[in-house]
Design an enzyme around this catalytic site. Structure first.
Site, PDB file in Angstrom:
ATOM      1  N   LYS A  35       0.835  -1.206   0.000  1.00  0.00           N
ATOM      2  CA  LYS A  35       0.000   0.000   0.000  1.00  0.00           C
ATOM      3  C   LYS A  35       0.867   1.253   0.000  1.00  0.00           C
ATOM      4  O   LYS A  35       2.045   1.217   0.377  1.00  0.00           O
ATOM      5  CB  LYS A  35      -0.865   0.032   1.275  1.00  0.00           C
ATOM      6  CG  LYS A  35      -2.026  -0.942   1.297  1.00  0.00           C
ATOM      7  CD  LYS A  35      -2.824  -0.763   2.584  1.00  0.00           C
ATOM      8  CE  LYS A  35      -3.962  -1.773   2.696  1.00  0.00           C
ATOM      9  NZ  LYS A  35      -5.022  -1.591   1.690  1.00  0.00           N
ATOM     10  N   ARG A  70     -10.373 -11.420   2.122  1.00  0.00           N
ATOM     11  CA  ARG A  70     -11.274 -12.444   1.581  1.00  0.00           C
ATOM     12  C   ARG A  70     -10.656 -13.841   1.658  1.00  0.00           C
ATOM     13  O   ARG A  70     -11.369 -14.832   1.719  1.00  0.00           O
ATOM     14  CB  ARG A  70     -11.697 -12.066   0.155  1.00  0.00           C
ATOM     15  CG  ARG A  70     -10.580 -11.931  -0.823  1.00  0.00           C
ATOM     16  CD  ARG A  70     -10.973 -11.112  -2.056  1.00  0.00           C
ATOM     17  NE  ARG A  70     -10.976  -9.672  -1.762  1.00  0.00           N
ATOM     18  CZ  ARG A  70     -11.317  -8.742  -2.656  1.00  0.00           C
ATOM     19  NH1 ARG A  70     -11.707  -9.090  -3.877  1.00  0.00           N
ATOM     20  NH2 ARG A  70     -11.288  -7.476  -2.329  1.00  0.00           N
TER      21      ARG A  70
HETATM   22  N1  BES Z   1      -8.136  -3.590   4.427  1.00  0.00           N
HETATM   23  C1  BES Z   1      -8.301  -3.216   3.080  1.00  0.00           C
HETATM   24  C2  BES Z   1      -9.586  -2.434   2.818  1.00  0.00           C
HETATM   25  C3  BES Z   1      -9.706  -1.092   3.496  1.00  0.00           C
HETATM   26  C4  BES Z   1      -9.312   0.058   2.833  1.00  0.00           C
HETATM   27  C5  BES Z   1     -10.287  -0.978   4.712  1.00  0.00           C
HETATM   28  C6  BES Z   1      -9.468   1.293   3.429  1.00  0.00           C
HETATM   29  C7  BES Z   1     -10.448   0.239   5.315  1.00  0.00           C
HETATM   30  C8  BES Z   1     -10.043   1.393   4.671  1.00  0.00           C
HETATM   31  C9  BES Z   1      -8.336  -4.436   2.182  1.00  0.00           C
HETATM   32  O1  BES Z   1      -7.564  -5.507   2.600  1.00  0.00           O
HETATM   33  C10 BES Z   1      -7.834  -4.012   0.841  1.00  0.00           C
HETATM   34  O2  BES Z   1      -6.698  -3.658   0.758  1.00  0.00           O
HETATM   35  N2  BES Z   1      -8.688  -4.071  -0.173  1.00  0.00           N
HETATM   36  C11 BES Z   1      -8.312  -3.716  -1.483  1.00  0.00           C
HETATM   37  C12 BES Z   1      -8.863  -4.767  -2.422  1.00  0.00           C
HETATM   38  C13 BES Z   1      -8.287  -4.733  -3.811  1.00  0.00           C
HETATM   39  C14 BES Z   1      -6.800  -5.061  -3.764  1.00  0.00           C
HETATM   40  C15 BES Z   1      -9.005  -5.729  -4.651  1.00  0.00           C
HETATM   41  C16 BES Z   1      -8.909  -2.348  -1.794  1.00  0.00           C
HETATM   42  O3  BES Z   1     -10.000  -2.043  -1.335  1.00  0.00           O
HETATM   43  O4  BES Z   1      -8.234  -1.582  -2.478  1.00  0.00           O
HETATM   44 MN    MN Z   2      -5.568  -5.356   1.943  1.00  0.00          MN
END
Ligand code: BES
Ligand code: MN
Ligand code: ZN
Length: 472
Positions: free
Chosen positions: A249, A323
């Site tokens: 990230k 997931r």
């Molecule tokens: N934990 C994150 C989602 C999240 C983002 C929660 C901001 C709270 C605030 C999750 O694991 C994630 O990174 N999701 C990705 C999915 C994508 C890679 C398909 C996302 O939402 O960008």
């Molecule tokens: Mn994530």
């Protein structure tokens, strides 16, 4: 926490007088009535006017707006009063005649939730004595107890979620659950460590947790009261920190990722509270706990993972880790626990807030009754959710060349396809399942009514309402 008691006797504390939306005041005199007349929004839920009364007793009056004087209005008033009366100032709240038990619950929840502070914060939580003045204390005793347990559970979820990730690794989190369970007869907890997870085939949890110096756990917390006829399984995403893994990230995207276990915190806290309230429904909470770290041992984009149910997942993006751990837990729940209903809570996608903003979770279910009941429970509890669809024609986006499916489609809508991925693991229970993507409402950027800056404990209140009404 405030000590809140019901009593018929006037207490020497700061007097709190409620004002409803039409400006009607309970227990006021000429002076306060005049103040209400001149202050335009005195009755708005959450508005507080302070009236200093030098050389008189009590030395301060608070006029607390309760809006429509329903549970939500009283909750907002309670939270606002908790903040206005900072310090150790005792409070004497005048309850109007014939106030409903629900309104008293709202008031008490608002006081406790608005008065929350993180247990490791430099300042201790607010701790004044609050007297709710009524001639009919017995009518409200149960409301007060339900509010107390609900707020305490929300505090626990907030504390766990606010805790820095250097502290709350999976073993620490599991230890917290064990300690909480130990104080409650009738609650059992099982913790699986990495060896047992490997022996039993929890491939998603092991893959996600594999890059971390602190290995994963699966916590299984059970409340099984005698005579229960329904079994509810609650599953919560428990990523103790989400770096994104090798699909790392950005600085901004990562800074709050200690909250990525808010779903697990909510299902654990709600289950413990269900035991405290002695709810007559069997509940199993599953919390797959893992840190999604970056290291030479981390799983890679393009790896193929064998989930608990034997299906394979191509992990196209290691940031879609939630997931993978949920898939194991859901598959296990359906095959081993014979649930009547499965509900999962997860900070699953950033797309949740893109679609619905900062305060509203995305609700998914094919069961109209369950969806309606959950939304109604959320409404009553003061937690919002909005139902989104599970379109069958998006399922094709999960297709993979090298595995049964892949984890992170770039087509479709982020929160929706994540829900569709989860659905694949529900076996013959797809119609008895609900998924709450609560990424957005799990955190508040500032104090806001019953929410305090930081972790919100989102979901605890909704789950407890739903369990009390529909679980039995
Ligand atoms: N934990 C994150 C989602 C999240 C983002 C929660 C901001 C709270 C605030 C999750 O694991 C994630 O990174 N999701 C990705 C999915 C994508 C890679 C398909 C996302 O939402 O960008
Ligand atoms: Mn994530
Ligand atoms: Zn995550």
């Amino acid at each position: 926490m405030f000590a809140i008691r019901l009593s018929g006797d006037e207490s020497p504390g700061t007097r709190v007088l409620p004002v409803d939306g039409s400006g009607v005041l309970a227990g006021g005199d000429e002076e306060t009535a005049e103040l209400v007349r001149t202050a335009e929004d005195a009755g708005r839920a959450g508005a507080v006017q302070v009236l200093p009364r030098p050389l008189r007793t009590p030395a301060r009056l608070l006029l607390a707006g309760v809006g429509a004087a329903d549970e939500g209005g009283w909750r907002a008033a309670g939270a606002a009063v908790a903040r206005t009366a900072s310090g150790d100032e005792p409070l004497d709240v005048l309850l109007p005649d014939r106030i409903t038990p629900a309104a008293v619950r709202g008031l008490a929840e608002g006081l406790w939730l608005g008065g929350y502070r993180f247990r490791e914060a430099p300042k201790p939580p607010r701790s004044a004595t609050v007297t709710l003045r009524t001639e009919d204390a017995t009518a409200y005793a149960e409301s007060l107890e339900t509010a107390r347990v609900t707020a305490a559970a929300t505090w626990l979820a907030r504390d766990l979620t606010n805790t820095p990730s250097a502290v709350k690794n999976p073993a620490w989190f599991a230890g917290q659950v064990v300690a909480e369970a130990a104080t409650r007869p009738g609650v059992q907890v099982t913790v699986r460590g990495p060896e047992q997870l490997a022996a039993e085939g929890f491939g998603g949890i092991l893959a996600v947790g594999g890059g971390s110096a602190t290995p994963p756990r699966l916590v299984e917390l059970a409340w099984n009261p005698p005579g229960a006829t329904r079994h509810v399984v609650l599953v919560g995403k428990g990523i103790t920190f989400d770096t994104g893994g090798i699909s790392i990230k950005s600085v901004d995207g990562m800074k709050l990722m200690r909250k990525d276990m808010a779903g697990a915190a909510a299902v654990i806290a709600a289950t413990l509270a269900a035991a405290d309230l002695n709810l007559g429904v069997r509940i199993t909470a599953l919390a797959p706990l893992a840190e999604n770290a970056v290291s030479g041992a981390a799983f890679r984009p393009g790896d193929v993972i064998t989930q608990w149910d034997g299906a394979t997942t191509e992990s196209t993006n290691s940031d879609a880790e939630g997931r993978l751990v949920l898939a194991d837990a859901l598959g296990y729940a359906v095959a081993e626990l014979n649930p009547d209903v499965v509900i999962d809570l997860a900070t699953l996608t950033g797309a949740n807030s893109v679609a619905l903003g900062k305060r509203t979770a995305a609700l998914y279910s094919q069961d109209d009754g369950l969806a309606g009941d959950l939304a109604a429970a959320g409404e009553a509890a003061g937690e919002q959710m909005w139902r989104l669809p599970l379109p069958d024609d998006y399922v094709q986006y999960l297709d993979s060349e090298i595995a049964d499916r892949h984890s992170s489609p770039t087509q479709g809508a982020g929160s929706v396809v994540a829900a569709l991925f989860l659905r694949e693991f529900l076996g013959d229970r797809t119609d008895r399942w609900a998924h709450l993507d609560m990424s957005a409402p799990s955190w508040a950027e500032k104090d806001d009514a019953d929410l305090t800056k930081g972790a919100t404990g989102w979901g605890v209140r909704t789950l407890l309402r739903w369990l009390a009404l529909h679980g039995g």
